[in-house]
Enzyme design. Structure first.
Site, PDB file in Angstrom:
ATOM      1  N   ILE A  29       0.804  -1.228   0.000  1.00 53.87           N
ATOM      2  CA  ILE A  29       0.000   0.000   0.000  1.00 53.87           C
ATOM      3  C   ILE A  29       0.835   1.274   0.000  1.00 53.87           C
ATOM      4  O   ILE A  29       0.294   2.366  -0.100  1.00 53.87           O
ATOM      5  CB  ILE A  29      -0.991   0.041   1.189  1.00 53.87           C
ATOM      6  CG1 ILE A  29      -0.288  -0.313   2.505  1.00 53.87           C
ATOM      7  CG2 ILE A  29      -2.180  -0.891   0.939  1.00 53.87           C
ATOM      8  CD1 ILE A  29      -1.166  -0.179   3.733  1.00 53.87           C
ATOM      9  N   GLY A  30       2.118   1.138   0.119  1.00 45.46           N
ATOM     10  CA  GLY A  30       2.924   2.356   0.110  1.00 45.46           C
ATOM     11  C   GLY A  30       4.383   2.035  -0.113  1.00 45.46           C
ATOM     12  O   GLY A  30       4.858   0.962   0.248  1.00 45.46           O
ATOM     13  N   GLU A  31       5.059   2.967  -0.741  1.00 45.46           N
ATOM     14  CA  GLU A  31       6.485   2.773  -0.945  1.00 45.46           C
ATOM     15  C   GLU A  31       7.161   4.128  -0.882  1.00 45.46           C
ATOM     16  O   GLU A  31       6.760   5.060  -1.574  1.00 45.46           O
ATOM     17  CB  GLU A  31       6.732   2.117  -2.314  1.00 45.46           C
ATOM     18  CG  GLU A  31       8.197   2.110  -2.693  1.00 45.46           C
ATOM     19  CD  GLU A  31       8.641   0.826  -3.364  1.00 45.46           C
ATOM     20  OE1 GLU A  31       7.861   0.295  -4.165  1.00 45.46           O
ATOM     21  OE2 GLU A  31       9.770   0.394  -3.073  1.00 45.46           O
ATOM     22  N   THR A  33      11.094   6.291   0.297  1.00 46.95           N
ATOM     23  CA  THR A  33      12.544   6.186   0.238  1.00 46.95           C
ATOM     24  C   THR A  33      13.048   5.230   1.305  1.00 46.95           C
ATOM     25  O   THR A  33      14.036   4.536   1.120  1.00 46.95           O
ATOM     26  CB  THR A  33      13.162   7.565   0.522  1.00 46.95           C
ATOM     27  OG1 THR A  33      12.419   8.531  -0.212  1.00 46.95           O
ATOM     28  CG2 THR A  33      14.598   7.606   0.109  1.00 46.95           C
ATOM     29  N   PHE A  34      12.372   5.211   2.421  1.00 46.79           N
ATOM     30  CA  PHE A  34      12.882   4.459   3.550  1.00 46.79           C
ATOM     31  C   PHE A  34      12.066   3.224   3.895  1.00 46.79           C
ATOM     32  O   PHE A  34      12.388   2.514   4.821  1.00 46.79           O
ATOM     33  CB  PHE A  34      12.967   5.361   4.785  1.00 46.79           C
ATOM     34  CG  PHE A  34      13.970   6.464   4.633  1.00 46.79           C
ATOM     35  CD1 PHE A  34      15.319   6.195   4.689  1.00 46.79           C
ATOM     36  CD2 PHE A  34      13.556   7.767   4.417  1.00 46.79           C
ATOM     37  CE1 PHE A  34      16.259   7.199   4.543  1.00 46.79           C
ATOM     38  CE2 PHE A  34      14.489   8.783   4.269  1.00 46.79           C
ATOM     39  CZ  PHE A  34      15.840   8.499   4.329  1.00 46.79           C
ATOM     40  N   SER A  36       8.718   0.163   2.718  1.00 44.97           N
ATOM     41  CA  SER A  36       7.587  -0.354   1.953  1.00 44.97           C
ATOM     42  C   SER A  36       6.518  -0.676   2.969  1.00 44.97           C
ATOM     43  O   SER A  36       6.820  -1.174   4.052  1.00 44.97           O
ATOM     44  CB  SER A  36       7.953  -1.644   1.237  1.00 44.97           C
ATOM     45  OG  SER A  36       8.799  -1.367   0.152  1.00 44.97           O
ATOM     46  N   VAL A  37       5.267  -0.390   2.630  1.00 44.78           N
ATOM     47  CA  VAL A  37       4.185  -0.652   3.569  1.00 44.78           C
ATOM     48  C   VAL A  37       3.202  -1.638   2.929  1.00 44.78           C
ATOM     49  O   VAL A  37       2.825  -1.489   1.768  1.00 44.78           O
ATOM     50  CB  VAL A  37       3.468   0.654   3.983  1.00 44.78           C
ATOM     51  CG1 VAL A  37       2.389   0.375   5.018  1.00 44.78           C
ATOM     52  CG2 VAL A  37       4.464   1.667   4.543  1.00 44.78           C
ATOM     53  N   ASP A 153       7.918  16.280   9.320  1.00 44.36           N
ATOM     54  CA  ASP A 153       7.586  15.893   7.946  1.00 44.36           C
ATOM     55  C   ASP A 153       6.071  15.888   7.744  1.00 44.36           C
ATOM     56  O   ASP A 153       5.502  14.953   7.195  1.00 44.36           O
ATOM     57  CB  ASP A 153       8.188  14.511   7.644  1.00 44.36           C
ATOM     58  CG  ASP A 153       8.324  14.254   6.141  1.00 44.36           C
ATOM     59  OD1 ASP A 153       8.214  15.220   5.350  1.00 44.36           O
ATOM     60  OD2 ASP A 153       8.526  13.088   5.757  1.00 44.36           O
TER      61      ASP A 153
HETATM   62  P1  ADP Z   1       7.716   6.426   4.534  1.00 44.74           P
HETATM   63  O1  ADP Z   1       8.669   6.643   5.664  1.00 44.74           O
HETATM   64  O2  ADP Z   1       8.259   5.503   3.508  1.00 44.74           O
HETATM   65  O3  ADP Z   1       7.173   7.695   3.957  1.00 44.74           O
HETATM   66  P2  ADP Z   1       5.058   6.069   5.785  1.00 44.74           P
HETATM   67  O4  ADP Z   1       4.960   5.628   7.199  1.00 44.74           O
HETATM   68  O5  ADP Z   1       4.801   7.521   5.524  1.00 44.74           O
HETATM   69  O6  ADP Z   1       6.468   5.612   5.188  1.00 44.74           O
HETATM   70  O7  ADP Z   1       4.056   5.205   4.921  1.00 44.74           O
HETATM   71  C1  ADP Z   1       4.024   5.323   3.497  1.00 44.74           C
HETATM   72  C2  ADP Z   1       2.595   5.206   2.984  1.00 44.74           C
HETATM   73  O8  ADP Z   1       2.047   3.923   3.332  1.00 44.74           O
HETATM   74  C3  ADP Z   1       1.615   6.227   3.578  1.00 44.74           C
HETATM   75  O9  ADP Z   1       1.608   7.426   2.859  1.00 44.74           O
HETATM   76  C4  ADP Z   1       0.293   5.487   3.447  1.00 44.74           C
HETATM   77  O10 ADP Z   1      -0.227   5.598   2.146  1.00 44.74           O
HETATM   78  C5  ADP Z   1       0.685   4.037   3.686  1.00 44.74           C
HETATM   79  N1  ADP Z   1       0.504   3.703   5.111  1.00 44.74           N
HETATM   80  C6  ADP Z   1       1.433   3.823   6.088  1.00 44.74           C
HETATM   81  N2  ADP Z   1       0.960   3.433   7.285  1.00 44.74           N
HETATM   82  C7  ADP Z   1      -0.317   3.061   7.072  1.00 44.74           C
HETATM   83  C8  ADP Z   1      -1.379   2.560   7.928  1.00 44.74           C
HETATM   84  N3  ADP Z   1      -1.166   2.362   9.221  1.00 44.74           N
HETATM   85  N4  ADP Z   1      -2.576   2.290   7.358  1.00 44.74           N
HETATM   86  C9  ADP Z   1      -2.773   2.482   6.043  1.00 44.74           C
HETATM   87  N5  ADP Z   1      -1.844   2.933   5.196  1.00 44.74           N
HETATM   88  C10 ADP Z   1      -0.627   3.231   5.680  1.00 44.74           C
HETATM   89 MG    MG Z   2       5.845   9.114   4.643  1.00 47.48          MG
END
Ligand code: ADP
Ligand code: MG
Length: 458
Positions: A29-31, A33-34, A36-37, A153
């Site tokens: 659901i997310g990627e 720089t640091f 992957s989610v 941030d």
């Molecule tokens: P990064 O440090 O890579 O930016 P984030 O913690 O901001 O990581 O997460 C990246 C993305 O993943 C978020 O913008 C969101 O879209 C998704 N995401 C992160 N945590 C959650 C969560 N608890 N529930 C749903 N989506 C999430």
């Molecule tokens: Mg982020």
């Protein structure tokens, strides 16, 4: 789910022993720089039960599994986990439910928040929706700031918001820091109190980060007692408790956070040494400006100097110079005559309405990477030199973001009337956030007192 993602998830199961028994990976659901989610199901319901109060959908077992890349410095990983732990207890901050590591790879488990991407709703959020969004964000920040923590941030992708239920949650503490001169006694008492409180609710678990490194399977990486981290093991020979080690060879990829430049406070752009939690409030102001003017992203510049020039085009260079002087700096620009001296005479209110009326567009100029182009506030010379085709800000989907009419028929004219009249407090909030002097800038808890939010308390 695409093939590559399936392979990636399979790899994760292979890398992390025992993961398969506890979490069913569903999708990526997310990627960033640091990290992957991934979205996953908490099969045994262990985490989702314990942290039940944080989940938006009662009884949900969906969690977000954040895999922090090894390119991230150990200090950053430790910092993020530690701060997340300190911040447990507020439903508007995503709690760290569980964490595990294998060698230098770290996985954090958070509740999964079903949210909508900002770019899908910023154009048609009604004024009440804007209030709710901001209210949620300020509530989260007032909690975070009460612990002496600056998020650093604040931007839409780090604040997960669900417009349907009007709830939001702050994520991503990868860049967060303690404000150095914050009154620590006050903070520690505060954070202890909330952890005690949290313990009674959710069965305190003294070891939140488990180590699945095979040679060392029983020792925890982070142990927390009485709200303090008391024990840290090392990760690949790097002791996480001792700050960033000198012999660490992995590079810190700070420059890669470029996407967030538009949200930086002037004191950050000017590299002022003593930054406070107020830097987050400036970023809130930038988001509010985006919501009110229905433009996202609003600022485009790629470096800090250009960012200051962008601010000049709205606020005028005099204000920037005054702000620089506040931090003991001078502010000189070779083409100063091209820039507006005082910005928009009626301030941000005028700017927002100019954007909504499309009287003001964002253009590119040979001398400046970007400026807010209106005939009145730029010299004729620069106006003539502007590029023929203004480069419009593009959302991540690649669509130009000039459309100010919401796809769901929320009428722009009606909205404009609302913010002129009954809801004019929005501009007071906006001005308080985008105050150049951090000491005069309102805090999150002060902003929550604004009459702008009265409607929500009724
Ligand atoms: P990064 O440090 O890579 O930016 P984030 O913690 O901001 O990581 O997460 C990246 C993305 O993943 C978020 O913008 C969101 O879209 C998704 N995401 C992160 N945590 C959650 C969560 N608890 N529930 C749903 N989506 C999430
Ligand atoms: Mg982020």
């Amino acid at each position: 789910v695409p093939r590559e993602i399936k392979d990636e998830m399979e790899q994760l199961y292979e890398d992390i022993e025992g993961l398969r028994d506890e979490y069913l990976l569903l999708d990526k659901i997310g990627e960033g720089t640091f990290s992957s989610v991934y979205k996953a199901e908490d099969i045994k319901g262990k985490v989702s039960q314990r942290y039940n109060s944080h989940f938006w959908t009662p009884g949900s077992r969906y969690v977000a599994l954040k895999k922090i890349y090894v390119t991230s410095s150990p200090q950053r990983i430790y910092n993020e986990l530690n701060l997340l732990y300190m911040l447990t207890g507020c439903t508007r901050v995503a709690p760290l439910c569980d964490a595990t590591r294998v060698r230098d790879q770290v996985i954090a488990i958070l509740p999964y928040y079903p949210h909508e991407e900002f770019r899908n709703f910023y154009r048609d959020l009604p004024i009440k929706g804007i209030k709710m969004y901001l209210w949620e964000m300020l509530q989260a920040l007032s909690f975070v700031h009460s612990k002496g923590i600056m998020h650093r941030d604040i931007k839409p992708t780090n604040f997960l918001y669900n417009p349907e239920i009007g709830r939001g949650v702050l994520v991503d503490f990868g860049l967060a820091e303690m404000q150095p001169d914050y009154d620590r006694n006050e903070v520690e008492e505060d954070s202890l109190a909330s952890i005690r409180d949290w313990r009674s609710h959710e069965q305190f678990c003294p070891c939140i980060v488990r180590d699945t490194n095979k040679q060392n399977a029983s020792s925890p990486m982070v142990t927390i007692q009485n709200g303090k981290v008391v024990h840290l093991n090392n990760v690949n020979g790097v002791d996480l408790s001792k700050g960033y080690p000198k012999n660490e060879t992995r590079r810190i990829k700070r420059a890669n956070r470029a996407g967030t430049r538009g949200f930086r406070a002037p004191e950050v752009l000017m590299k002022c040494g003593s930054q406070t939690t107020k830097i987050d409030i400036w970023s809130v102001g930038v988001i509010l400006l985006s919501l009110l003017s229905r433009r996202f992203p609003l600022f485009q510049s790629m470096d800090d100097t250009d960012s200051l020039l962008e601010l000049c085009t709205i606020f005028g260079w005099k204000k920037i110079r005054k702000c620089a002087a506040l931090h003991g700096l001078g502010f000189e620009v070779s083409g100063l005559r091209h820039l507006s001296e005082n910005g928009f005479p009626n301030g941000l209110k005028e700017f927002v309405h100019k954007l909504l009326d499309k009287e003001c567009t964002v253009g590119t100029f040979p001398d400046y990477s970007i400026a807010f182009e209106t005939h009145e506030y730029l010299s004729q010379e620069l106006y003539d030199k502007r590029s023929i085709e203004p480069k419009l800000p593009r959302s991540t989907s690649g669509e130009p973001t000039m459309n100010t009419e919401g796809p769901h028929g929320y009428e722009l004219k009606k909205y404009q009337e609302e913010i002129w009249s009954d809801h004019y407090w929005c501009f007071q909030v906006l001005e308080q956030c985008l105050e150049f002097d951090p000491q005069k800038r309102s805090s999150a808890s002060e902003l929550l007192q604004s009459a702008f939010f009265n409607e929500l308390n009724e």
